[in-house]
Design a protein around this motif. Sequence first.
Motif, mmCIF file in Angstrom:
data_model
loop_
_atom_site.group_PDB
_atom_site.id
_atom_site.type_symbol
_atom_site.label_atom_id
_atom_site.label_comp_id
_atom_site.label_asym_id
_atom_site.label_seq_id
_atom_site.Cartn_x
_atom_site.Cartn_y
_atom_site.Cartn_z
ATOM 1 N N THR A 87 -23.181 8.891 -79.868
ATOM 2 C CA THR A 87 -24.655 8.490 -80.698
ATOM 3 C C THR A 87 -25.568 9.075 -80.083
ATOM 4 N N GLU A 88 -26.289 9.282 -80.995
ATOM 5 C CA GLU A 88 -27.741 9.856 -80.481
ATOM 6 C C GLU A 88 -28.908 8.742 -80.096
ATOM 7 N N TYR A 89 -28.647 7.445 -80.447
ATOM 8 C CA TYR A 89 -29.466 6.313 -80.278
ATOM 9 C C TYR A 89 -28.834 5.096 -80.016
ATOM 10 N N ILE A 90 -29.240 4.116 -79.445
ATOM 11 C CA ILE A 90 -29.007 2.831 -79.474
ATOM 12 C C ILE A 90 -29.834 2.047 -79.964
ATOM 13 N N ASP A 91 -29.472 0.946 -80.901
ATOM 14 C CA ASP A 91 -30.154 0.064 -81.596
ATOM 15 C C ASP A 91 -31.070 -1.030 -80.817
ATOM 16 N N LEU A 92 -30.281 -1.345 -79.855
ATOM 17 C CA LEU A 92 -30.807 -2.315 -78.854
ATOM 18 C C LEU A 92 -30.761 -1.993 -77.530
ATOM 19 N N GLY A 93 -31.723 -1.355 -76.701
ATOM 20 C CA GLY A 93 -31.911 -1.000 -75.419
ATOM 21 C C GLY A 93 -32.011 -2.261 -74.541
ATOM 22 N N MET A 94 -30.949 -2.776 -73.833
ATOM 23 C CA MET A 94 -31.061 -3.860 -72.964
ATOM 24 C C MET A 94 -31.111 -3.517 -71.647
ATOM 25 N N ILE A 95 -32.165 -4.094 -70.871
ATOM 26 C CA ILE A 95 -32.435 -4.187 -69.630
ATOM 27 C C ILE A 95 -31.295 -4.911 -68.815
ATOM 28 N N HIS A 96 -30.480 -4.547 -68.219
ATOM 29 C CA HIS A 96 -29.286 -5.170 -67.888
ATOM 30 C C HIS A 96 -29.246 -6.139 -66.771
ATOM 31 N N TYR A 97 -28.980 -7.427 -67.071
ATOM 32 C CA TYR A 97 -28.795 -8.489 -66.037
ATOM 33 C C TYR A 97 -30.011 -8.782 -65.195
ATOM 34 N N VAL A 98 -30.757 -9.412 -65.527
ATOM 35 C CA VAL A 98 -31.915 -9.664 -64.849
ATOM 36 C C VAL A 98 -31.981 -11.371 -64.740
ATOM 37 N N ASP A 99 -31.508 -11.704 -63.488
ATOM 38 C CA ASP A 99 -31.699 -13.281 -63.417
ATOM 39 C C ASP A 99 -32.613 -13.801 -62.474
ATOM 40 N N GLU A 100 -33.321 -12.841 -61.642
ATOM 41 C CA GLU A 100 -34.438 -13.379 -60.784
ATOM 42 C C GLU A 100 -35.678 -12.927 -61.034
ATOM 43 N N ILE A 101 -36.552 -13.803 -60.946
ATOM 44 C CA ILE A 101 -37.959 -13.567 -61.402
ATOM 45 C C ILE A 101 -38.559 -12.260 -60.484
ATOM 46 N N ALA A 102 -38.345 -12.307 -59.309
ATOM 47 C CA ALA A 102 -38.597 -10.887 -58.674
ATOM 48 C C ALA A 102 -38.227 -9.656 -58.982
ATOM 49 N N ASP A 103 -36.965 -9.666 -59.617
ATOM 50 C CA ASP A 103 -36.591 -8.613 -60.266
ATOM 51 C C ASP A 103 -37.156 -8.154 -61.481
ATOM 52 N N TYR A 104 -37.348 -9.431 -62.200
ATOM 53 C CA TYR A 104 -37.993 -9.080 -63.616
ATOM 54 C C TYR A 104 -39.584 -8.575 -63.261
ATOM 55 N N ARG A 105 -40.167 -9.112 -62.307
ATOM 56 C CA ARG A 105 -41.543 -8.456 -62.167
ATOM 57 C C ARG A 105 -41.442 -7.208 -61.699
ATOM 58 N N SER A 106 -40.381 -6.844 -60.755
ATOM 59 C CA SER A 106 -40.496 -5.519 -60.433
ATOM 60 C C SER A 106 -40.113 -4.341 -61.400
ATOM 61 N N GLY A 116 -34.589 -4.875 -75.520
ATOM 62 C CA GLY A 116 -34.122 -6.334 -75.055
ATOM 63 C C GLY A 116 -33.740 -6.219 -73.648
ATOM 64 N N MET A 117 -33.276 -7.586 -73.239
ATOM 65 C CA MET A 117 -33.110 -7.869 -71.930
ATOM 66 C C MET A 117 -31.815 -8.965 -71.910
ATOM 67 N N SER A 118 -30.889 -8.763 -70.757
ATOM 68 C CA SER A 118 -29.877 -9.863 -70.557
ATOM 69 C C SER A 118 -30.213 -10.644 -69.317
ATOM 70 N N THR A 119 -29.961 -12.094 -69.572
ATOM 71 C CA THR A 119 -30.348 -12.803 -68.372
ATOM 72 C C THR A 119 -29.501 -14.019 -68.704
ATOM 73 N N HIS A 120 -29.115 -14.594 -67.270
ATOM 74 C CA HIS A 120 -28.484 -16.135 -67.525
ATOM 75 C C HIS A 120 -29.508 -17.153 -66.982
#
Length: 386
Positions: free
Chosen positions: A107-126, A149-153
């Motif tokens: 494919t040439e595109y992804i409909d929903l580009g998800m920033i993968h697995y961000v579970d810590e606030i420090a990681d999110y801010r970085s 998008g983003m994935s997180t627990h």
Amino acid sequence: MKYRNLGSTGLVVSEIGLGAEWLERRSKEEVQEIIDLAESCGITILDCWMSEPNVRTNIGAAIAGRRDHWIIQGHMGSTWQNGQYVRSRDMEKVREAFSDLLARLQTEYIDLGMIHYVDEIADYRSIMEGEFIEYARELKKTGIIRHLGMSTHNPAVAKLAALSGEIEVILFSINPAFDLLPATEDINTYFAETYDDSLGGIAPEREELYRICEQRGVALTVMKGYGGGRLFSQETSPFGVALTPVQCIHYALTRPAVASIMVGCTTPDEVKAAAAYETATEEEKDYATVLAHAPHHAYFGQCTYCGHCAPCPSGIDVAMVNKLYDLAVMQDHVPASLRAHYRDLSATADDCIACGGCEKRCPFGVPVTELMKKAAVLFGHAEDSN
């Protein structure tokens, strides 16, 4: 199949989606059969976070010629290194892995580009203040990803994402065991079919997240809707009663802002079991009555991830460690994704000093210190086996 608006993206998706993680265990022919059946059932959204090359190639072959049917959640930051999955923020590896995803999915595109697995606030801010978000913005600007998008627990991270004004879709873990605090009143009144009345028993931070997402038009797609299968057994359910796939799906789909639940399927029968939700009766969907009549002692001794154990002097997220441990012991072997989730925690069970403060605060008498020892052994062995 019923369809829902995906937040404010302008996309419409099937309310039941295909979580492709377990397709790693299947042959090319089996992957083709499962995806063909999902499509025939009206499923239109597929989540592919896995970095393993063969499963990406097999999915790409299965959807070849029918790419326009599928809305794909593809992840940025899920990489394949030395024969195993690694969550990475190394931008060279992130770019390489995402290019590989596009190539293998044909494919040439992804409909929903998800920033993968961000579970810590420090990681999110970085991520949101650095090179990673700039890369994601460039992909969106050029049309390689259509929505961000983003994935997180972690509901705290999910809340920040929902308030960012930039994240449009959040892949979040939702099921009754992850959501509910102890039921001390009739939970039939908690789960009426209106959002105003349905959230009384849910952890406040998760309730707040659902409301923010609904108010701001940020879509939620659901992972871990079955709790790793734990909810299907009376013995392993924290409620002391078993739920069905249909009841778990209904629970997720009655949360505010939820557009679709990504159901992990390894066989055609599991696809059919999920799709059966669309023709289920209201009685078959009714999880509330089941939970309301659960044994009074159902919670005792079992972690429901409520967070009352915090704070830990060693900085351990006890609820998260227990959640990962519970999911791991439901499998024949510890999945690579759970090993990675555990390994990436700021503090793990190995850091437990056995002070016992968490056990004094736990309302359910959970033997936390003993569980930390078990988790350290389980995940230690899992890492040693690699």
